[in-house]
Scaffold this motif. Sequence first.
Motif, PDB file in Angstrom:
ATOM      1  N   SER A 209       2.332  -0.138  -5.440  1.00  0.00           N
ATOM      2  CA  SER A 209       1.032  -0.679  -5.828  1.00  0.00           C
ATOM      3  C   SER A 209       0.205  -0.938  -4.576  1.00  0.00           C
ATOM      4  CB  SER A 209       1.198  -1.975  -6.636  1.00  0.00           C
ATOM      5  OG  SER A 209       1.860  -2.962  -5.868  1.00  0.00           O
ATOM      6  N   ASN A 210      -1.100  -1.099  -4.770  1.00  0.00           N
ATOM      7  CA  ASN A 210      -2.023  -1.393  -3.666  1.00  0.00           C
ATOM      8  C   ASN A 210      -1.922  -0.359  -2.531  1.00  0.00           C
ATOM      9  OD1 ASN A 210      -2.784  -3.853  -4.977  1.00  0.00           O
ATOM     10  ND2 ASN A 210      -0.923  -4.816  -4.136  1.00  0.00           N
ATOM     11  N   VAL A 211      -1.714   0.906  -2.903  1.00  0.00           N
ATOM     12  CA  VAL A 211      -1.540   1.957  -1.902  1.00  0.00           C
ATOM     13  C   VAL A 211      -2.886   2.333  -1.294  1.00  0.00           C
ATOM     14  CG1 VAL A 211      -0.807   4.340  -1.518  1.00  0.00           C
ATOM     15  CG2 VAL A 211       0.520   2.844  -3.023  1.00  0.00           C
ATOM     16  N   THR A 212      -2.952   2.291   0.029  1.00  0.00           N
ATOM     17  CA  THR A 212      -4.144   2.719   0.768  1.00  0.00           C
ATOM     18  C   THR A 212      -3.688   3.674   1.870  1.00  0.00           C
ATOM     19  OG1 THR A 212      -4.055   0.965   2.442  1.00  0.00           O
ATOM     20  CG2 THR A 212      -5.160   0.457   0.343  1.00  0.00           C
ATOM     21  N   GLY A 213      -4.621   4.062   2.709  1.00  0.00           N
ATOM     22  CA  GLY A 213      -4.269   4.936   3.820  1.00  0.00           C
ATOM     23  C   GLY A 213      -3.503   4.238   4.917  1.00  0.00           C
ATOM     24  N   THR A 214      -3.432   2.909   4.892  1.00  0.00           N
ATOM     25  CA  THR A 214      -2.754   2.168   5.960  1.00  0.00           C
ATOM     26  C   THR A 214      -1.573   1.341   5.482  1.00  0.00           C
ATOM     27  OG1 THR A 214      -4.289   0.312   5.693  1.00  0.00           O
ATOM     28  CG2 THR A 214      -4.865   2.018   7.306  1.00  0.00           C
ATOM     29  N   GLY A 215      -1.310   1.318   4.162  1.00  0.00           N
ATOM     30  CA  GLY A 215      -0.176   0.527   3.703  1.00  0.00           C
ATOM     31  C   GLY A 215      -0.120   0.415   2.207  1.00  0.00           C
ATOM     32  N   GLY A 216       0.813  -0.413   1.744  1.00  0.00           N
ATOM     33  CA  GLY A 216       0.991  -0.622   0.321  1.00  0.00           C
ATOM     34  C   GLY A 216       2.137  -1.572   0.066  1.00  0.00           C
ATOM     35  N   THR A 217       2.452  -1.762  -1.215  1.00  0.00           N
ATOM     36  CA  THR A 217       3.497  -2.699  -1.623  1.00  0.00           C
ATOM     37  C   THR A 217       4.506  -1.981  -2.496  1.00  0.00           C
ATOM     38  OG1 THR A 217       1.906  -4.521  -1.586  1.00  0.00           O
ATOM     39  CG2 THR A 217       3.957  -4.873  -2.810  1.00  0.00           C
ATOM     40  N   VAL A 218       5.793  -2.308  -2.289  1.00  0.00           N
ATOM     41  CA  VAL A 218       6.895  -1.770  -3.093  1.00  0.00           C
ATOM     42  C   VAL A 218       7.609  -2.935  -3.735  1.00  0.00           C
ATOM     43  CG1 VAL A 218       9.078  -0.520  -3.022  1.00  0.00           C
ATOM     44  CG2 VAL A 218       7.149   0.277  -1.640  1.00  0.00           C
ATOM     45  N   SER A 219       7.759  -2.879  -5.070  1.00  0.00           N
ATOM     46  CA  SER A 219       8.314  -4.021  -5.798  1.00  0.00           C
ATOM     47  C   SER A 219       9.818  -3.941  -5.990  1.00  0.00           C
ATOM     48  CB  SER A 219       7.640  -4.130  -7.170  1.00  0.00           C
ATOM     49  OG  SER A 219       7.880  -2.951  -7.943  1.00  0.00           O
TER      50      SER A 219
END
Length: 884
Positions: free
Chosen positions: A329-339
Amino acid sequence: MTMSAAACAALLLPTAIAGPAFAQTALAVEEPGDGDIVVTGARLQAVREVKAKRAIPVIADTISSDEIGTLPDFGLGEALTRVPGVATIQNNARGEAQYLSIRGLSADYNLVQIDGVTLPANETGRRTVSLDVIPSSLASWVEVYKTVTAAMNANAIGGTANLRTRSAFDGGGRTFVGGRFDVGTWDFERTRGHANPSGQAEAIVSTTFGPDRTFGVVVSGSFFRRDSASLNSASDNYLYFDPATGNRLVSPTNNVSNAFVAPDRRRWLHYDNVRERYGVFGKFEFDDHDRFRAALTLADFRHTNDEERQSNLVAANTATANNRYSSYSNVTGTGGTVSSANAQVDLVNYDQTRRMRYADLAGTLTPNDRVKADLGVNFAVATYRQDARLATYRIANTTNLAYRYDIAPGSFTHFTFANPAFITAAANYRQFEYGTNSDDQREQALTARANIAVGMEDEGLGVAAGAYARFLDRRYDYQVDNYRNTNASTLMLSGALAPETYAPYNGGGQKMLLVEPAVARAVFDASGASFAANSTNAGGSLQSDYALTEDIYAAYAMARFARGPVRLTGGVRYEETALSTGSNSLRGTAYIYGQQHQAYRDWLPSAQADWDVTSALRVRAAYATTIGRPNYDDLAAREVVNVNSSTGSVSITGGNPGLRPRRSDNLDLSVEYYVNRDTLFSAALFQKRIADEILVVRNQASEVFDGVQQLVTRIRPVNASRPLVRGLELNAVVARMPFLPGPLADLGVSANLTLLDPTPPSVTLSDNVTQRRLSGLFESANVVANAKLFYTLGPITVQGAWNHLSSILYSVSTTDPLGDRRYAPSDLFDAQLRVKLSRHWTIVAQGKNLTDYRPQRLFGPDFRLLREEIDNGRAFYIGALIRY
């Protein structure tokens, strides 16, 4: 030792026109004059290399020993990187220089010989000789031939490196005692156990005796130890996301050039290594100083590697729903979140020994000034043995391993865990497996050669002919004994946790958990009920095995015409190869042993023109047809299954007994300008048109494996289309600069540059129709550059050496171009300081990898994604050179 005497004393240069087997025409030793300048070290090397390039009758370059009789570098591989157009490939990017690249071309294109004889390979799979097994004290001179004559081994599309060993009759047969020793340290020391100093010791003794000193003996011994560590930071795979919708994108089905990318795992692999090399060499010689010369050589080289590899891995849960990755989730070109993610801690202990032994008997008869004949026979055995012991511990997918990742192109990805205490708690890791495996390889070769030449070194017409035979036998056996934990097992990592931890340089404060090998083994031995033998053990112990025999018969005829400044040489070589392989193949549920046979014949013409335009300017031109036989592992009809214990992914590596050898038509043109005995400038153009290039390709497809439909990667060598390689090679050697004022006159430089302009081969994609041209030649650098600057002021000599390689393609995919893998460009800098205390003693301090270069492996769109980065650290040594 004076410059003029040193330039001639130690060397037996071959009359390469008639083949290295003739090799025993010594350059005359010039007596020193009153005006001679005493030179040592790097300048002595440079002077010798200028003289040798002029004396060798083919296009070639060299590296020589110093006044002590050793190569003044860390090892043979490091010394060879100073030769124009030569580079080396390191052992898994973290060891010594291992494989030889000539003119930027893959090691598979090249040949390594010792005194003109090709020795068996001591590595699994490849034909090439590992340079890190050969002690640097063995070679007093290395010639790198860029062109060949009919008398030379034709299995050398790129070129041949020929190591010349010392003769007791060098230096007029005077008794010689020399050697060196040093101790050192790596700034990346072993994490576990007591880190002892690294270092080496080499000694060589030669003398002549008997009536008129017709007998000679050379004995040398060497020891090398490297005690160090390496860290491999790996992001093995990346996922692609649609920037607008967040949906999953899959290459090559979707265009991912503008996609957001996210790593699906982060892995640290920490290696504690103790590498040791032992070598003994002896040569007994006879020389009647008139017509007959003979030598019996015995050698035994051994390289051991005691490696403890610890690994920590975190992998995202990559389950999908509605064409989206559920855990991201919250994936961008510089990062994101893995649950949700899983984790693994594992250990592998490797005990590896590579050994090479050989005996060589050779004799040369010169009944008169025009006729020269030689005979030789060589028997060699190369072995490779590796025993491995592994233990694996896992955490299944859980929200307790949720993390935030931050990514920047070309950099290692950083994970920030929501619950950092969970990932570092050893009690959360359940043991998954324990096991052992072993590789056992033996290769032996019997080689015989005979040559005769009439007038090949005289004015007018000369002729030569010869025969060659090589009988090779290779056996490879793999054994696996793996145990998986039962469902009832309650064994956890906490029961085998090592007391040490390691904080990676790029860990952001995170630390690695380490396994205690002795405790893990004791737990396994005491907990039989917690383990069950893996059902694949029997198959795993059969699927890799193979036997191979290769018989090569060759004969050649050639002629040479010399008139004044012009020399013309032409000839043809015939080679016949008979190959037989035997291996196990899975048929249904059983492994069936089968044999395959292949034979091929080659007529290989060659020609060379050599013209002294003036006393200082020489022009050479050459044509030759050469071949490149496939690697041994590539020829065995076997399928080796590997199931990744951390990801469950399946890869199957297969052979191809129908592989054809490479064949190449080579053109060379060289211009050499010898300003004086200290200065050389040269330029060479070359072209290689290669047929039946060999590539190892990767093909991913969904298939039924072990009763389950899943994605399987198949890795297999194939013959590809015809690559065309054009190149330019520039070289300058200036041993001294008398035109500079004052003390600057003793400044010297050796620099070279090789540029390739290749048309890479095309491979057939997995649909068996579509052709894709590769982004470069396999395992080849388009730019190779070396520069060595040296300066002598009285007893002090300082030198620095820089080596540059452009990016190198090392893995190819037939399903997805983004799966191709490259080494990033590299820049290495080494330095050395010598202080001459007396005629007999010289203190040497040197530093290796002073730029702290970290090898990188890249893949993905435009090769922007970092797959691995390896930290080896710098090394510093101090010791002495001795000569009596």
